[in-house]
Design an enzyme around this catalytic site. Structure first.
Site, mmCIF file in Angstrom:
data_model
loop_
_atom_site.group_PDB
_atom_site.id
_atom_site.type_symbol
_atom_site.label_atom_id
_atom_site.label_comp_id
_atom_site.label_asym_id
_atom_site.label_seq_id
_atom_site.Cartn_x
_atom_site.Cartn_y
_atom_site.Cartn_z
ATOM 1 N N HIS A 34 -35.018 -26.236 42.997
ATOM 2 C CA HIS A 34 -35.551 -27.597 43.004
ATOM 3 C C HIS A 34 -37.057 -27.605 43.233
ATOM 4 C CE1 HIS A 34 -35.287 -31.959 43.537
ATOM 5 N NE2 HIS A 34 -36.065 -31.827 44.593
ATOM 6 N N HIS A 80 -32.915 -37.897 40.508
ATOM 7 C CA HIS A 80 -32.184 -37.897 41.775
ATOM 8 C C HIS A 80 -30.694 -37.896 41.463
ATOM 9 C CE1 HIS A 80 -33.782 -38.682 46.057
ATOM 10 N NE2 HIS A 80 -34.471 -37.725 45.482
#
EC number: 6.3.5.3
Length: 697
Positions: A34, A80
């Site tokens: 990430h 998200h």
């Protein structure tokens, strides 16, 4: 997600010892997929990002694009997905908050939000629960911080039932002299401002670097909690603090671990941080937890000791809690302290970049397009127009405050792209639109990604904008899955080809991997957001016509129904190849629309659902019918269903007394009629059409 054995061995070898608990926590967060892009950055470097109008490209929290003399626009996209699958409300809300803070880092005023949402079928209870709460989270946060949600796109597909793709884009503007100067030197201070650190969001970046399972409840603690009140305070603070600081950074994914590592790398300086000095909402936290906490609504400010009083005065004025947590040094090391004791001491050269990790690739061949029988045309048109993907999305955007800030010229549903007025420069405007088509990118990731780019480009062009720059979001499964990694690499190549051919640089983006549920990856989803300049917002094109207008089709319809809404909705197939792209035609189309600026009643791109959907949408949006001879539209197909539903590129519809392209009919009356010569193939009252095309969710 733990570090790999190879990464652990690299760390041990470089240090000559075992990492401490705090050091391990830093690597676990900052070297996560990430935060580090270790599996993707070697490919992303291939994307073109430079142009004379690009002031700052990829690599920092937000890019800068010059839109007028001394005035910059900035825009950034964020995903998200994992948080929204587990806690849709907070997952979506914190995604919006995070992307706003990215825009704040360049001193910009956030003026608009766009959302690209991908859910399971609205008839599925779980998919509906996710969709309703994602929409509520976006709405609540955007409305409370005063940033309008002005557009986007919503897709429904079985693959997203348990694993949604939730993308947020924020647009901001800033005068040239309002951008923090950047740079740092030894002795400069590092201040954390915003909410107190707590355990919400612990492990969030590692959570986003693994696949989802049925036991989603165990990951709830990795989802951050939104606080729009503090988010609004930070917006107001940055507006006044720009002269007090050298540099601003969002404190987001990876927490302080990633923020400190990135600051040290950007400035090629060492850092000393006293973790116990940070203000905490939970005093029971240890140093590793403080370092990796992803508590929302926090930012990092870099300032000189001489400007500290200036910044502190504003922090107190806006009632934003803060801590002086560290300083820069000349030593080239990241030193972490806890209550006076050194708990981490790492060379910057080791911390800065996780080792690149390319994966094997495995191409696949999509199902070829079979011969499909020509269906009853009236039923086929109804089926396509009533598709949730084609339908008007009032049920979603009516929940957003899209007028706050009074810049919105084209509201959601009024045109092919959102248009915002830049009052600081008279009638200047920005046009912005995001597009994706998961079916196209499944069938051909390279061509599908290019189609997403060209669709966003064309949407901006059709409202009257001149496309300037793009950001992208690539969402695929685990990189250890060879087919998923191949999809990613092919998508990058498709984006590169489109950006180079169109002369539109890609100035930022986001990659989200591990989008899988119970071992099944989602359809690869590549979203592209294009931003353009509108020279005069009084001349933008809405997607409407008026009584008596001629209706014109510009561009040629081909036998291109591969991956189309028609093929899926009517025949239950996902097969064939996405539409081909002729970039010279697309650039000509953009030039034609600008040439006709101010002389058309309206214009609309032809895309999802083909000519049938585009014409029906203009009728329903106008509340005025039309009589259209569809067989007059320029085409190379002999089949009526392909003429109606092909999703060929390089086309748009224009309405006005005169218009570009081929005249195919006229607007007027209460009925929307499609004919082929003297034969009527479809006829409905406009009010029935509007009801048929309304999304129910």
């Amino acid at each position: 997600m733990a570090l790999s054995p190879g990464e652990l061995e690299l760390i041990r070898s470089a240090l000559g010892r075992e990492p401490t608990e705090v050091e391990y926590a830093l690597f676990r967060s900052h070297w996560s997929e990430h935060c580090s892009y270790k599996s993707t950055r070697m490919w992303l470097r291939r994307l073109p990002s430079k142009a004379p109008w690009v002031v700052r490209g990829p690599g920092t929290d937000a890019p800068l694009v010059e839109i007028a003399e001394g005035l910059y626009a900035t825009f950034k996209i964020e995903s998200h997905n994992h948080p929204s699958a587990v806690d849709p409300y907070n997952g979506a809300a914190t995604g919006v908050g995070g992307i706003i803070r990215d825009i704040l880092t360049v001193g910009a005023r956030p003026i608009a939000l766009l959302v690209n949402l991908h859910f399971g079928p609205p008839s599925h209870p779980h998919a509906r629960w996710i969709a309703v709460n994602v929409i509520r989270g976006i709405s609540d946060y955007g409305n409370r911080v005063g940033v309008p949600v002005v557009g986007g796109e919503t897709w429904f597909h079985e693959d997203f039932t348990y694993t949604p793709i939730v993308l947020a884009t924020c647009v901001g503007i800033v005068e040239k002299d309002g951008v923090p100067p950047g740079g740092a030197e030894p002795g400069d201070l590092i201040i954390v401002a915003g909410l107190g650190a707590d355990k919400s969001g612990l492990g969030g970046s590692a959570f986003a670097s693994k696949t989802l399972s049925e036991e989603a409840e165990e990951d709830l603690g990795a989802v951050q909690v939104a606080d729009p009140l503090m988010g609004k305070k930070l917006i107001d603070l940055v507006r006044e603090a720009r002269s007090c600081v050298k540099f601003i950074k969002d404190l987001g994914g990876g927490g302080l671990a990633t923020a400190l590592a990135e600051l040290a790398e950007w400035f090629q300086l060492g850092v000393v941080a006293e973790l116990d000095k940070i203000h905490m909402a939970d005093r029971e936290m240890g140093p590793a937890e403080v370092l990796t906490s992803e508590t929302q609504e926090r930012m990092v400010f870099v300032t000189s000791p001489s400007k500290l009083e200036c910044l502190e005065r504003l922090l107190e004025k806006f009632e934003v809690p803060y801590s002086i947590v560290g300083r820069f040094t000349a030593e080239g090391r990241v030193v972490l302290k806890w209550r006076g004791e050194v708990v981490g001491d790492l060379p910057l050269s080791l911390v800065a970049k996780a080792p690149e990790t390319p994966w094997p690739q495995e191409p696949y061949a999509p199902p070829p397009l079979p011969h499909v029988p020509e269906p009853p045309i009236e039923k086929a048109i109804d089926a396509v127009l009533s598709s949730p993907n084609v339908a008007f999305k009032q049920a979603i955007y009516e929940r957003f405050d899209f007028d706050v800030g009074v810049r919105t010229v084209l509201k959601p549903g009024e045109g092919d792209a959102a248009v915002l007025k830049i009052y600081e420069r008279g009638n200047l405007g920005l046009a912005v639109k995001g597009d994706a088509n998961p079916r196209f990118t499944y069938l051909n990731p390279r061509l599908g990604a290019a189609n997403a780019f060209i669709k966003a480009y064309r949407n901006v062009a059709v409202v009257g904008g001149r496309p300037l720059a793009a950001v992208d979001s690539i969402n695929v499964g685990s990189p250890s899955r060879p087919s998923a990694y191949w999809q990613f690499v092919e998508a990058v190549e498709g984006l590169r080809e489109a950006a180079e051919a169109l002369g539109v640089p890609i100035v930022g983006g986001k990659v989200s991997l591990y989008n899988e549920y119970k071992g099944k990856p989602v359809a690869p989803t590549v979203a592209v957001v294009v931003l353009g300049v509108v020279e005069d917002v009084s001349k933008v094109n809405k997607a409407v016509w008026k009584e008596g207008d001629g209706v014109y089709v510009w561009g040629v319809t081909k036998d291109e129904v591969g991956g189309s809404e028609y093929l899926h909705r009517v025949h239950g197939l996902v097969a064939g190849q996405p539409p081909s792209i002729d970039y010279s035609v697309e650039k000509e189309l953009a030039a034609v629309v600008r040439k006709w600026a101010g002389r058309l009643t309206g214009a609309k791109d032809v895309g999802l659902g083909g000519l049938a959907a585009a014409l029906a949408k203009m009728a329903a949006a106008s509340g005025i019918g039309a009589d259209i001879d569809i067989c007059k539209a320029p085409s190379t197909t002999a089949r009526l269903d392909y003429l109606l539903f092909s999703e060929s590129n390089g086309r748009f519809i224009a309405a006005g007394e005169e218009g570009p392209g081929t005249r195919v009919g006229a607007a007027g009356g209460d009925y929307f009629t499609l004919r082929c010569g003297s034969t009527i193939v479809y006829k409905r009252k406009v009010e029935e059409l509007a009801e048929l095309m309304s999304l129910k969710i």
